[in-house]
Design a protein around this motif. Sequence first.
Motif, mmCIF file in Angstrom:
data_model
loop_
_atom_site.group_PDB
_atom_site.id
_atom_site.type_symbol
_atom_site.label_atom_id
_atom_site.label_comp_id
_atom_site.label_asym_id
_atom_site.label_seq_id
_atom_site.Cartn_x
_atom_site.Cartn_y
_atom_site.Cartn_z
ATOM 1 N N GLN A 187 -2.816 10.429 -7.521
ATOM 2 C CA GLN A 187 -3.414 9.797 -6.633
ATOM 3 C C GLN A 187 -4.364 8.499 -7.022
ATOM 4 O OE1 GLN A 187 -3.260 10.102 -3.023
ATOM 5 N NE2 GLN A 187 -1.674 11.623 -3.577
ATOM 6 N N ASP A 188 -4.011 8.552 -8.520
ATOM 7 C CA ASP A 188 -4.850 7.295 -8.854
ATOM 8 C C ASP A 188 -3.842 6.192 -9.336
ATOM 9 O OD1 ASP A 188 -6.390 5.351 -10.441
ATOM 10 O OD2 ASP A 188 -7.064 7.384 -12.147
ATOM 11 N N LEU A 189 -4.125 5.071 -8.548
ATOM 12 C CA LEU A 189 -2.948 4.076 -8.928
ATOM 13 C C LEU A 189 -3.236 3.130 -10.105
ATOM 14 C CD1 LEU A 189 -2.672 2.751 -5.196
ATOM 15 C CD2 LEU A 189 -1.072 4.023 -6.436
ATOM 16 N N SER A 190 -4.240 3.588 -10.758
ATOM 17 C CA SER A 190 -4.542 2.835 -12.265
ATOM 18 C C SER A 190 -3.656 3.285 -13.451
ATOM 19 C CB SER A 190 -5.980 2.990 -12.558
ATOM 20 O OG SER A 190 -6.098 4.213 -13.184
ATOM 21 N N ASN A 191 -2.779 4.306 -13.000
ATOM 22 C CA ASN A 191 -1.988 4.708 -13.866
ATOM 23 C C ASN A 191 -0.664 5.275 -13.575
ATOM 24 O OD1 ASN A 191 -1.389 8.039 -13.588
ATOM 25 N ND2 ASN A 191 -3.578 7.295 -12.833
ATOM 26 N N THR A 192 0.558 5.497 -14.319
ATOM 27 C CA THR A 192 1.823 5.839 -13.693
ATOM 28 C C THR A 192 2.041 7.191 -13.825
ATOM 29 O OG1 THR A 192 2.929 5.610 -15.661
ATOM 30 C CG2 THR A 192 2.707 3.638 -14.332
ATOM 31 N N LEU A 193 1.197 8.283 -13.866
ATOM 32 C CA LEU A 193 1.496 9.540 -13.615
ATOM 33 C C LEU A 193 1.463 10.087 -12.244
ATOM 34 C CD1 LEU A 193 -0.992 11.230 -16.229
ATOM 35 C CD2 LEU A 193 1.240 10.155 -16.821
ATOM 36 N N GLY A 194 2.598 10.826 -11.883
ATOM 37 C CA GLY A 194 2.842 11.402 -10.521
ATOM 38 C C GLY A 194 3.486 10.140 -9.688
ATOM 39 N N THR A 195 4.350 9.189 -10.095
ATOM 40 C CA THR A 195 4.575 8.108 -9.533
ATOM 41 C C THR A 195 6.252 7.974 -9.619
ATOM 42 O OG1 THR A 195 4.560 6.329 -11.363
ATOM 43 C CG2 THR A 195 2.636 6.939 -9.930
ATOM 44 N N ILE A 196 6.786 6.950 -9.157
ATOM 45 C CA ILE A 196 8.184 6.526 -9.211
ATOM 46 C C ILE A 196 7.952 4.940 -9.489
ATOM 47 C CG2 ILE A 196 10.238 5.970 -8.326
ATOM 48 C CD1 ILE A 196 10.269 8.709 -6.866
ATOM 49 N N VAL A 197 8.423 4.427 -10.561
ATOM 50 C CA VAL A 197 8.286 3.032 -10.889
ATOM 51 C C VAL A 197 9.588 2.441 -10.641
ATOM 52 C CG1 VAL A 197 6.433 3.744 -12.573
ATOM 53 C CG2 VAL A 197 8.734 3.383 -13.383
ATOM 54 N N ARG A 198 9.590 1.117 -10.356
ATOM 55 C CA ARG A 198 10.590 0.357 -10.189
ATOM 56 C C ARG A 198 10.429 -0.993 -11.142
ATOM 57 N NH1 ARG A 198 10.965 -4.383 -6.241
ATOM 58 N NH2 ARG A 198 13.242 -4.627 -5.704
ATOM 59 N N LEU A 199 11.424 -1.263 -12.057
ATOM 60 C CA LEU A 199 11.442 -2.174 -12.983
ATOM 61 C C LEU A 199 12.823 -3.115 -12.742
ATOM 62 C CD1 LEU A 199 10.333 -0.113 -16.096
ATOM 63 C CD2 LEU A 199 8.703 -1.374 -14.647
ATOM 64 N N ASN A 200 12.728 -4.266 -13.571
ATOM 65 C CA ASN A 200 13.809 -4.798 -13.692
ATOM 66 C C ASN A 200 14.700 -3.998 -14.979
ATOM 67 O OD1 ASN A 200 13.475 -7.030 -11.841
ATOM 68 N ND2 ASN A 200 11.938 -7.927 -13.259
ATOM 69 N N ASP A 201 16.043 -4.572 -15.211
ATOM 70 C CA ASP A 201 16.836 -3.863 -16.153
ATOM 71 C C ASP A 201 16.290 -4.044 -17.592
ATOM 72 O OD1 ASP A 201 17.822 -6.203 -16.534
ATOM 73 O OD2 ASP A 201 19.752 -5.904 -16.433
ATOM 74 N N ASP A 202 15.364 -5.021 -17.834
ATOM 75 C CA ASP A 202 14.530 -5.197 -19.325
ATOM 76 C C ASP A 202 13.353 -4.492 -19.210
ATOM 77 O OD1 ASP A 202 13.188 -6.834 -17.505
ATOM 78 O OD2 ASP A 202 13.652 -8.716 -18.804
ATOM 79 N N GLY A 203 13.057 -3.833 -18.150
ATOM 80 C CA GLY A 203 11.646 -3.446 -18.274
ATOM 81 C C GLY A 203 10.464 -4.203 -17.742
ATOM 82 N N SER A 204 10.702 -5.356 -17.325
ATOM 83 C CA SER A 204 9.770 -6.162 -16.582
ATOM 84 C C SER A 204 9.451 -5.877 -14.934
ATOM 85 C CB SER A 204 10.098 -7.849 -16.789
ATOM 86 O OG SER A 204 11.270 -8.121 -16.142
ATOM 87 N N VAL A 205 8.285 -6.196 -14.655
ATOM 88 C CA VAL A 205 8.080 -5.760 -13.382
ATOM 89 C C VAL A 205 8.513 -6.757 -12.261
ATOM 90 C CG1 VAL A 205 6.291 -5.184 -11.729
ATOM 91 C CG2 VAL A 205 5.923 -4.692 -13.989
ATOM 92 N N PRO A 206 9.479 -6.320 -11.168
ATOM 93 C CA PRO A 206 9.781 -7.097 -10.117
ATOM 94 C C PRO A 206 8.540 -7.710 -9.412
ATOM 95 C CG PRO A 206 10.871 -5.081 -10.022
ATOM 96 C CD PRO A 206 10.098 -5.151 -10.903
ATOM 97 N N ASP A 207 8.995 -9.028 -8.921
ATOM 98 C CA ASP A 207 7.851 -9.614 -8.176
ATOM 99 C C ASP A 207 7.421 -8.986 -6.992
ATOM 100 O OD1 ASP A 207 7.244 -11.519 -10.317
ATOM 101 O OD2 ASP A 207 8.696 -12.962 -9.295
ATOM 102 N N ASP A 208 8.323 -8.345 -6.275
ATOM 103 C CA ASP A 208 8.079 -7.880 -4.907
ATOM 104 C C ASP A 208 7.857 -6.492 -4.737
ATOM 105 O OD1 ASP A 208 10.547 -7.172 -5.746
ATOM 106 O OD2 ASP A 208 11.845 -7.417 -4.088
#
Length: 380
Positions: A187-208
């Motif tokens: 429930q803590d949005l400052s970390n990625t534990l307990g999440t599903i993440v979405r990335l570009n194929d090179d690991g960068s973060v999509p703008d949207d």
Amino acid sequence: MRILLSSLSALALVSCSAPQDVSAQTGEPVIAAATETFSVEEVATFNEPWAMTFLPDGRALITEQGGTMHLWSPDQPPVEVRGIPEVDYGGQGGLGDVVVHPDFAENGLVYFSYAEAGDGDTRGAVVARGALVVAGDDSASLNDVEIIWRQAPKVEGRGHYSHRIAFSPDGYLYISSGDRQAMAPAQDLSNTLGTIVRLNDDGSVPDDNPMDGEASPETAQIWSYGHRNVLGLAFAPDGQLWDMEHGPAGGDELNRVEAGANYGWPLVSNGEHYDGTDIPDHDTDASFRAPAIWWTPVIAPGGMIFYTGDMFPELTGDVLIAGLSSNAIVHVEIDGDTAREAGRFTFDNRIREIEQGPDGTIWVLEDDEDGRLIRLTAGG
């Protein structure tokens, strides 16, 4: 060898005849029953296999939790794929998922996940990629391997890495990141534990992506949160993402995953803590997204697929879930944002992974030191 459904062999599949769960929508028991007759063939064995993915030519990559990846061919012994980094093996950790880039035929890129040691007694999941190079029948390697994502933060313990990988139809990379048995960080949005993440194929973060990233650099990666331990991750034929995650004592969940949604863990769950302490159900708080279906007793899910082949027309478009403690393939039908269990096919052993072959066959990997790779075809 070929073994028919009707045989009494240890590999024979049987139908269940008693209620297995209660639907979150209707409250009525779902009766599991075999709806298809399979012909079953054991084709190979592996040491604690965890995941597999098919290449366009019909060969497959298969991971073993201890840190080995194999290139498997129908007519050749498995070949070890060199170039896998050192993994932190133990508990639920080790080498995990493997998928190929949507443009693999052009770029040869393979994506894989594993547990990585950190400072002190900490560890966390990572996703890396490398170019698969095959030389003849007995040589394969991943070249130019690079880590493109790290679970943050690294913590103690060896559970709930999740680290399933899926590419969306529009080419984005989705990774499930478990709560690492720490619960509250989900429930803590400052970390990625307990999440599903979405990335570009090179690991960068999509703008949207749905989060603005103000809490930490990791926040911008998050697609959804409030997850526990997601071991199934797949896109439906309509492009919608679904996940399959372990509940605590009861409450395994199939979720329709939407951008920015909070799935409630550990504040709500349709299970309870292992010590018997109650957890409020999802329907007690409408701010949390409820599962499309949940299971008590649990099915203990492994991987999942949406079946899209023609070999088993009764399964086309439906979800097939690998069951660990349930020793089963669990068949679920989807209707919009709701779901129902249509049946299950039970085995004698735990099923870790399920995949669809290029020709519509269904393949499963058992969860064992001598885990079998089993092919399911139609008829008998």
